[in-house]
Design an enzyme around this catalytic site. Structure first.
Site, PDB file in Angstrom:
ATOM      1  N   ASP A  94       0.135  -3.564   1.094  1.00 43.70           N
ATOM      2  CA  ASP A  94       1.038  -3.482   2.230  1.00 43.70           C
ATOM      3  C   ASP A  94       1.764  -4.818   2.339  1.00 43.70           C
ATOM      4  OD1 ASP A  94       2.344  -2.788   4.506  1.00 43.70           O
ATOM      5  OD2 ASP A  94       0.583  -2.751   5.798  1.00 43.70           O
ATOM      6  N   ASP A 266      -3.374   6.413   2.925  1.00 51.63           N
ATOM      7  CA  ASP A 266      -4.366   5.350   3.114  1.00 51.63           C
ATOM      8  C   ASP A 266      -4.773   5.339   4.562  1.00 51.63           C
ATOM      9  OD1 ASP A 266      -3.519   2.567   4.634  1.00 51.63           O
ATOM     10  OD2 ASP A 266      -1.783   3.747   4.023  1.00 51.63           O
TER      11      ASP A 266
END
Length: 366
Positions: A94, A266
């Site tokens: 991320d 996720d």
């Protein structure tokens, strides 16, 4: 050929679900798939060998956290995040965009980038899009996420539009900063407003990203507002690129996302809920510390028994959790991750075999 490539193998005859493969520098990942979250290079309480043994092929780590500790320079000197954490599969990071929202009290944002105050020591750090991509390049991951502005829920439509427009302005800067061969995914924003989602998808799909994500969901909005956003946005993304729904992890939400054409998921839920004594089963979530399990020797759910934990009784796991033994959260985490791994495998099989209705019935209580 790009370093990350999506291959479509089959489409569900009942839904828009896609069965495919994501080819990455560290192996091929069967899609749809779920990424366990290892924010600081570690999925809490479990090792890389545990994850590999359950069949996980890709994990997620976080650029912001790793940049603060141990630092991207150190990880790069040690050969990259794969070697550092002993992980043989693929890694996605991320960008830090979620922290733009979650750390809103300790950051300032402008078109230049984001100024953070470290949650560790209060020191000040500046992260423009270029720096986020540079850090991810140093980490040596397979997929880097572009730095975006993730608006919170609730926010006004004007605020959602402003965050989306900044995300669009940053998108070319993310791409321009990548190393040779570095794969970067773009992130569609727009809050719960479908017209903004359309505008964002149209803007970003014109850029040469290797994949695309639906961001800004699962940030506090009710499920009845999340589902229309996912159903509307996923088909707008290129069919020849991977589609990633960020931060979504309830089993029913994953099933809905897959049915809309999403390939990647996720969430921290499997391990976070485990640390709160909650187990996922086909009969629903169970509180493993409940008194009713104090003398139970049969499985919590006969249909949710996994090799990693089958030798341990509910009575023993409850004892560990009540006694504060570290083995308790570890066993609960292994159970939940195994549940998710099996669910994703069964999702892939159902798409290939055309048995989606039976799959939905199987997971109706999960």
């Amino acid at each position: 050929m790009p370093s990350v490539r999506y291959e479509l193998l089959a489409t569900c005859p009942h839904t828009g679900a896609r069965r495919g493969r994501l080819h990455t520098p560290h192996g091929t990942v069967e899609t749809p798939f779920f990424m366990p979250v290892g924010t600081v290079g570690s999925v809490k309480t479990v090792g890389s060998e545990d994850l590999e043994g359950m069949g996980f092929q890709q994990v997620l780590s976080n650029t912001y956290h790793l940049s603060l500790r141990p630092g991207a320079d150190l990880v790069e000197r040690l050969g990259g995040l794969h070697g550092f954490m002993g992980w043989r599969g693929s890694i996605l990071t991320d960008s830090g965009g979620y922290q733009v929202m979650s750390l809103s009290k300790t950051r300032t944002i402008s078109d230049d980038g984001v100024v953070f105050k470290s949650h560790l020591d209060g020191s000040t750090h500046f992260m423009p899009p270029e720096r986020s991509i540079q850090i991810q390049g140093q980490l040596g991951v397979d997929i880097s996420m572009s730095l975006d502005e993730c608006p919170p829920y609730p926010c006004t439509k004007d605020e959602a539009a402003a965050a989306m427009e900044r995300t669009h302005r940053w998108a070319p800067r993310n791409l321009a900063a990548r190393r040779e061969g570095q794969a970067v995914f773009g992130i569609v924003q727009g809050g719960v407003h479908l017209d903004l989602r359309t505008q964002s998808a149209e803007t970003l799909r014109a850029l040469p990203f290797e994949g695309f994500a639906v961001g800004g969901v699962s940030v506090g909005e009710p499920t009845e507002m999340q589902y229309p956003v996912v159903a509307h946005t996923a088909p707008l993304l290129p069919a020849d690129k991977a589609r990633y729904l960020m931060g979504v992890g309830h089993p029913k939400d994953i099933l809905h996302g897959v049915a809309c054409g999403i390939d990647m998921f996720d969430c921290v839920l499997p391990t976070r809920m485990a640390r709160h004594n909650v187990l996922y089963t086909l009969q629903g979530r169970m509180n493993a510390s409940n008194q009713k399990f104090a003398e139970q020797t049969q499985p919590f759910d006969p249909e949710s028994v996994f090799p990693q934990t089958e030798r341990y009784t509910p009575a023993y796991l409850r004892h560990l959790l009540k006694a504060g033994e570290p083995l308790g959260p570890r066993l609960a985490s292994l159970h939940n991750l195994a549940f998710y791994a099996r669910m994703m495998s069964e999702i892939r099989d159902a798409i290939e075999q055309g048995t989606w209705p039976a799959l939905m019935e199987r997971y109706q209580n999960a």
